[in-house]
Design a protein around this motif. Structure first.
Motif, mmCIF file in Angstrom:
data_model
loop_
_atom_site.group_PDB
_atom_site.id
_atom_site.type_symbol
_atom_site.label_atom_id
_atom_site.label_comp_id
_atom_site.label_asym_id
_atom_site.label_seq_id
_atom_site.Cartn_x
_atom_site.Cartn_y
_atom_site.Cartn_z
ATOM 1 N N ASP A 287 34.553 31.097 51.838
ATOM 2 C CA ASP A 287 34.887 32.480 52.759
ATOM 3 C C ASP A 287 36.427 32.604 52.707
ATOM 4 O O ASP A 287 36.991 32.739 54.070
ATOM 5 N N VAL A 288 37.107 33.094 51.742
ATOM 6 C CA VAL A 288 38.473 33.297 51.790
ATOM 7 C C VAL A 288 38.638 34.636 50.826
ATOM 8 O O VAL A 288 38.033 34.816 49.866
ATOM 9 N N THR A 289 39.787 35.280 51.088
ATOM 10 C CA THR A 289 40.119 36.425 50.264
ATOM 11 C C THR A 289 40.930 35.724 48.944
ATOM 12 O O THR A 289 40.433 36.482 47.811
ATOM 13 N N GLN A 290 41.739 34.887 49.110
ATOM 14 C CA GLN A 290 42.409 34.398 47.883
ATOM 15 C C GLN A 290 42.733 32.923 47.902
ATOM 16 O O GLN A 290 43.270 32.646 49.014
ATOM 17 N N VAL A 291 42.665 32.270 46.878
ATOM 18 C CA VAL A 291 43.492 31.016 46.771
ATOM 19 C C VAL A 291 44.456 30.926 45.505
ATOM 20 O O VAL A 291 44.408 31.180 44.263
ATOM 21 N N ALA A 292 45.745 30.913 45.869
ATOM 22 C CA ALA A 292 46.843 30.971 44.965
ATOM 23 C C ALA A 292 47.694 29.772 44.587
ATOM 24 O O ALA A 292 47.779 28.881 45.735
ATOM 25 N N SER A 293 47.856 29.322 43.543
ATOM 26 C CA SER A 293 48.887 28.239 43.128
ATOM 27 C C SER A 293 49.735 28.848 42.403
ATOM 28 O O SER A 293 49.782 29.424 41.390
ATOM 29 N N THR A 294 50.902 27.691 42.094
ATOM 30 C CA THR A 294 51.916 28.214 41.000
ATOM 31 C C THR A 294 51.430 27.470 39.684
ATOM 32 O O THR A 294 50.425 26.799 39.654
ATOM 33 N N ASN A 295 52.362 27.966 38.843
ATOM 34 C CA ASN A 295 51.762 27.284 37.486
ATOM 35 C C ASN A 295 52.595 26.008 36.948
ATOM 36 O O ASN A 295 52.838 25.863 35.902
ATOM 37 N N THR A 296 53.007 25.278 38.020
ATOM 38 C CA THR A 296 53.298 23.882 37.847
ATOM 39 C C THR A 296 52.248 22.987 37.159
ATOM 40 O O THR A 296 52.438 22.291 36.303
ATOM 41 N N VAL A 297 51.119 23.482 37.280
ATOM 42 C CA VAL A 297 49.859 22.792 36.842
ATOM 43 C C VAL A 297 49.393 24.042 35.937
ATOM 44 O O VAL A 297 48.871 25.138 36.517
ATOM 45 N N ALA A 305 38.192 32.760 35.850
ATOM 46 C CA ALA A 305 37.118 33.403 35.655
ATOM 47 C C ALA A 305 35.856 32.988 36.381
ATOM 48 O O ALA A 305 34.967 33.769 37.178
ATOM 49 N N ALA A 306 35.800 31.716 36.699
ATOM 50 C CA ALA A 306 34.675 30.908 37.361
ATOM 51 C C ALA A 306 34.588 30.572 38.775
ATOM 52 O O ALA A 306 33.949 30.509 39.475
ATOM 53 N N SER A 307 36.200 31.261 39.345
ATOM 54 C CA SER A 307 36.441 31.257 40.679
ATOM 55 C C SER A 307 35.992 32.836 41.551
ATOM 56 O O SER A 307 36.088 32.679 42.490
ATOM 57 N N ASN A 308 35.047 33.212 40.899
ATOM 58 C CA ASN A 308 34.786 34.528 41.576
ATOM 59 C C ASN A 308 35.692 35.345 42.030
ATOM 60 O O ASN A 308 35.614 36.251 43.044
ATOM 61 N N GLY A 309 36.766 35.273 41.142
ATOM 62 C CA GLY A 309 37.993 36.200 41.447
ATOM 63 C C GLY A 309 38.790 35.982 42.326
ATOM 64 O O GLY A 309 39.840 36.551 42.863
ATOM 65 N N LYS A 310 38.771 34.587 42.902
ATOM 66 C CA LYS A 310 39.495 34.191 43.950
ATOM 67 C C LYS A 310 40.910 33.297 43.622
ATOM 68 O O LYS A 310 42.002 33.487 44.510
ATOM 69 N N LEU A 311 40.993 33.117 42.485
ATOM 70 C CA LEU A 311 42.201 32.246 41.756
ATOM 71 C C LEU A 311 43.164 33.175 41.509
ATOM 72 O O LEU A 311 43.049 34.213 40.864
ATOM 73 N N ALA A 312 44.488 32.924 42.077
ATOM 74 C CA ALA A 312 45.495 33.565 41.467
ATOM 75 C C ALA A 312 46.614 32.428 40.983
ATOM 76 O O ALA A 312 46.831 31.404 41.880
ATOM 77 N N VAL A 313 47.427 32.843 40.058
ATOM 78 C CA VAL A 313 48.467 31.826 39.546
ATOM 79 C C VAL A 313 50.033 32.666 39.867
ATOM 80 O O VAL A 313 49.974 33.650 39.418
ATOM 81 N N LEU A 314 50.789 31.851 40.385
ATOM 82 C CA LEU A 314 52.168 32.512 40.544
ATOM 83 C C LEU A 314 53.128 31.650 39.957
ATOM 84 O O LEU A 314 53.043 30.613 39.458
ATOM 85 N N ASP A 315 53.981 32.471 39.330
ATOM 86 C CA ASP A 315 54.992 32.055 38.492
ATOM 87 C C ASP A 315 56.343 31.570 39.270
ATOM 88 O O ASP A 315 57.098 32.114 39.701
ATOM 89 N N VAL A 316 56.561 30.187 38.760
ATOM 90 C CA VAL A 316 57.573 29.553 39.410
ATOM 91 C C VAL A 316 58.849 29.066 37.959
ATOM 92 O O VAL A 316 59.741 28.700 38.155
ATOM 93 N N ALA A 317 58.685 29.690 36.917
ATOM 94 C CA ALA A 317 59.467 29.497 35.710
ATOM 95 C C ALA A 317 61.021 30.138 36.039
ATOM 96 O O ALA A 317 61.856 29.426 35.596
#
Length: 338
Positions: A287-297, A305-317
Motif C-alpha cells: 500500500d504505497v504510491t511509489q517505490v523509487a531507487s537509483t540506477n546504481t543497480v 512492469a511486474a511491480s504494478n506501476g509502483k517502481l521508478a528508477v532515478l538517474d545518478v549518472a
C-alpha cells in the motif's frame, strides 16, 4: 536558490573541462553488471564508452580483453556488485589487473553498489569480515582509487588504504520527493531503523519536513521486530528512505506501521534497488504510491512492469560523471555536495 537545488554542470561544460585538462587521457570502461549506467556516465562526460570484451569459458572461467590502448590512460572501470555478485567481483578484478598490465596510468574502480559493505563487522563467531576482505583484494589487484555510492556501513570506507570517494544520492532522492509532492515540506521523512536516522535527518532538512523513526527490537542474529514509531505521521505524506531494498521484507513492515499510524500517502526512495527473491511481488501488493531507487543497480523493464506501476528508477549518472571529471582534473569531489 539553495545550494542543494543548484543544477549539476551541463554536458558541454564537462566536455570543455576534460578537453582543457593536460592530464593523461580519460577512459571509461564497463563490466557486465551495469553497462547502461556506464553508457549514461559517458554520455554525460561527452566521451565514448571504452571497448572491452568479457567471455566465459565452459568451465565458468572469465577472460577480459581490452580492445583499445590504455597506455598512460586515466582508467575508470564501472562495475556494480549485483547478481551474480561473485562473477561481478571477479570480472572487476580481471579488468583492473589487465589495465595495470596494459600500462594504464591510474585505475579507479567505480563501484556504484558495493554489496559486501553489509559485512562490516564480526557480529557472530567464526565468520569473515567480507567487506574488508573484498577491499584488500581490490587493492591487491591494482586499484589505485575507488569511487562508490551510499555504503551500507560508512566505516567500510576505512577498509581501503587507497583514496575512496563516497558519493551520496541524497540530492537525487530529495529532488525526486519534491517533484512528486509539491508540498513535501508538510510531510514526514521516516527512518526504518535507528541506523538510518542520520540520513533521514539530512533529507528532512533538504525538504524542510518533519522526521520520524521506527524503533526495532532484535530478537536474534537474523530476526528483528518493529516495536514502535517515534514521531507523528497521522494524516501526513510519509517519505521512507533507506540505503537499499533487497527482499523488501523490512519495507513491508515499515509501510504497514506507517499506515497503521494514520499515514495518508507513502513514498519510498532508496539508493540501491536490488529487488531479490519476492521483492517485486511484495512491492506490487504494498500500500504505497511509489517505490523509487537509483540506477546504481540495473533494474530490468520486466521488474518495473511486474511491480504494478509502483517502481521508478532515478538517474545518478550525472553525479558519477561529475565525480569522475573532478577526479580526472584534480578537483574536489566533496564540492558536489556542499
Amino acid at each position: 536558490m539553495t545550494v542543494s537545488e543548484r543544477p549539476l554542470p551541463e554536458r558541454l561544460a564537462l566536455s570543455e573541462r576534460l578537453a582543457q585538462s593536460r592530464r593523461q587521457p580519460l577512459l571509461v570502461f564497463a563490466g557486465q553488471s551495469n553497462r547502461p549506467l556506464a553508457q549514461a556516465i559517458c554520455d554525460n562526460l561527452g566521451i565514448p564508452l571504452g571497448r572491452s570484451k568479457t567471455e566465459k569459458f565452459t568451465n565458468d572461467n572469465l577472460i577480459v580483453h581490452y580492445e583499445q590502448s590504455l597506455r598512460e590512460g586515466d582508467v575508470f572501470i564501472v562495475q556494480s556488485f549485483s547478481t551474480p555478485v561473485s562473477d561481478a567481483i571477479m570480472e572487476l578484478l580481471l579488468m583492473i589487473d589487465a589495465a595495470k598490465s596494459a600500462s594504464a596510468g591510474r585505475v579507479t574502480a567505480v563501484i556504484p553498489y558495493f554489496s559486501y559493505a553489509r559485512s562490516d563487522k564480526k557480529d557472530s563467531p567464526r565468520i569473515s569480515i567480507a567487506g574488508r576482505l573484498v577491499a584488500d583484494i581490490l587493492q591487491e589487484a591494482g586499484a589505485d582509487r575507488v569511487l562508490t555510492m551510499t555504503l551500507h556501513a560508512p566505516q567500510v570506507h576505512g577498509f581501503f588504504k587507497v583514496p575512496v570517494d563516497h558519493l551520496s544520492a541524497d540530492l537525487v532522492l530529495s529532488a525526486h520527493f519534491k517533484q512528486c509532492v509539491p508540498d513535501a515540506d508538510r510531510g514526514v521523512v521516516l527512518a526504518p531503523d535507528a541506523g538510518s536516522i542520520k540520513r533521514a535527518s539530512q533529507i528532512a532538512r533538504r525538504l524542510d519536513s518533519g522526521l520520524a523513526m521506527i524503533d526495532k527490537e532484535r530478537l536474534s542474529d537474523t530476526e528483528v521486530r518493529p516495536r514502535a514509531l517515534i514521531g507523528d505521521v497521522e494524516g501526513k505524506t510519509v517519505f521512507i528512505v533507506d540505503d537499499e531494498i533487497s527482499t523488501a521484507g523490512s519495507l513491508v513492515e515499515t509501510v504497514n506501521i506507517a499506515r497503521s499510524m494514520g499515514a495518508r500517502d507513502v513514498y519510498v526512495a532508496v539508493t540501491h534497488g536490488v529487488y531479490t527473491g519476492p521483492a517485486i511481488e511484495r512491492i506490487a501488493a504494498l500500500d504505497v504510491t511509489q517505490v523509487a531507487s537509483t540506477n546504481t543497480v540495473y533494474v530490468s523493464p520486466e521488474k518495473v512492469a511486474a511491480s504494478n506501476g509502483k517502481l521508478a528508477v532515478l538517474d545518478v549518472a550525472p553525479l558519477f560523471a561529475n565525480a569522475i571529471a573532478n577526479i580526472h582534473t584534480g578537483e574536489s569531489v566533496s564540492t558536489l555536495f556542499e
